[in-house]
Design a protein around this motif. Sequence first.
Motif, PDB file in Angstrom:
ATOM      1  N   THR A 167       0.938  -1.286   0.459  1.00  0.00           N
ATOM      2  CA  THR A 167      -0.662  -0.275  -0.028  1.00  0.00           C
ATOM      3  C   THR A 167       0.723   1.717   0.096  1.00  0.00           C
ATOM      4  O   THR A 167       0.629   2.064  -0.754  1.00  0.00           O
ATOM      5  N   LYS A 168       1.884   0.753   1.083  1.00  0.00           N
ATOM      6  CA  LYS A 168       2.756   2.570   0.897  1.00  0.00           C
ATOM      7  C   LYS A 168       3.329   3.143  -0.509  1.00  0.00           C
ATOM      8  O   LYS A 168       3.933   3.868  -0.931  1.00  0.00           O
ATOM      9  N   GLU A 169       3.685   1.263  -1.410  1.00  0.00           N
ATOM     10  CA  GLU A 169       4.903   1.962  -2.622  1.00  0.00           C
ATOM     11  C   GLU A 169       3.952   2.069  -3.825  1.00  0.00           C
ATOM     12  O   GLU A 169       4.415   1.833  -4.861  1.00  0.00           O
ATOM     13  N   THR A 213      -8.662  -1.663   1.358  1.00  0.00           N
ATOM     14  CA  THR A 213      -8.573  -0.418   1.840  1.00  0.00           C
ATOM     15  C   THR A 213      -7.809   0.737   1.431  1.00  0.00           C
ATOM     16  O   THR A 213      -8.747   1.759   2.094  1.00  0.00           O
ATOM     17  N   SER A 214      -7.153   0.690   0.743  1.00  0.00           N
ATOM     18  CA  SER A 214      -6.100   1.359   0.299  1.00  0.00           C
ATOM     19  C   SER A 214      -6.446   1.951  -1.195  1.00  0.00           C
ATOM     20  O   SER A 214      -6.601   2.712  -1.649  1.00  0.00           O
ATOM     21  N   GLY A 215      -7.975   1.004  -1.615  1.00  0.00           N
ATOM     22  CA  GLY A 215      -8.050   1.390  -3.033  1.00  0.00           C
ATOM     23  C   GLY A 215      -7.944   0.887  -3.375  1.00  0.00           C
ATOM     24  O   GLY A 215      -8.861   1.276  -5.429  1.00  0.00           O
ATOM     25  N   MET A 216      -6.965  -0.027  -3.880  1.00  0.00           N
ATOM     26  CA  MET A 216      -6.471  -0.909  -4.648  1.00  0.00           C
ATOM     27  C   MET A 216      -7.254  -2.820  -4.834  1.00  0.00           C
ATOM     28  O   MET A 216      -8.094  -2.737  -4.266  1.00  0.00           O
ATOM     29  N   THR A 217      -7.032  -2.996  -5.989  1.00  0.00           N
ATOM     30  CA  THR A 217      -8.124  -4.372  -6.763  1.00  0.00           C
ATOM     31  C   THR A 217      -6.785  -5.748  -6.517  1.00  0.00           C
ATOM     32  O   THR A 217      -5.884  -5.466  -6.727  1.00  0.00           O
TER      33      THR A 217
END
Length: 249
Positions: A116-118, A143-147
């Motif tokens: 999520t940070k990278e 939760t970070s909006g990624m799939t």
Amino acid sequence: MKKVVLFKSVSEDYEKAFLDVNYQALFVEPLQFEFINKEDLSQKLLQSDYTGLILTSPRAIEAVSKCWDPARFVLWNTKRIYTVGEVSSHKIKLLLGLEALGATSGNGENLANIITKENPSNSKFLFPCGNLRTETLPNIVKTSGMTVDALTVYETKENENLRTDLMELNDSATPCCMVFFSPSGCEYIHRQLQTFSNNLKELPHFAIGNSTAYKIENLGVEVAGIAARPKADSVVESVQNYFTCTQAS
């Protein structure tokens, strides 16, 4: 020489690490695996919209390797490949020819935080996994909006020889402790140990990581130690610390 039962496939690294401190490692494989959805996996590996690939288990890496063609999947040379553990990182390099990130993360939760940070929030990851996977990593990433596109590529089952192996172990060896390497392995072993009279279930139980330790505790058994990292030297250190403290008391 004390004997330690390791519930995993035979490993020269673990055998040597324990032998170096005067322990004999006894290996018992509690699991067997069936690879599935090979065609679906091949098709997904041809899609160009993925940011990267998440491989959190050796079996997932093996599943990918069974349909891997460097000439067809050249697009992955420029994408991010994430994994947990140096052994898995080495396996990815050996079987797929790819460099992996996150090898020192230690567990799925830490790896998810690294991902999520990278990566930007619109990232999309392919996640080949087993039927018994936990949702910790995909939930954190999502939760970070990624799939996270999870695809079950192997099924974990109880080794059909497990009960026989445990009975032979109980009859022929006098181990000082047992080390568990997966939650599913813990469950299968615990269940089989209830089916015959044995001394094994009274031995100190050690875990490769927190997820395995939680499973042991949920089965009503006390955890004697948890390896700081999923590596042979850390497992040895955990076992040694326990017996050093036990002897001192």
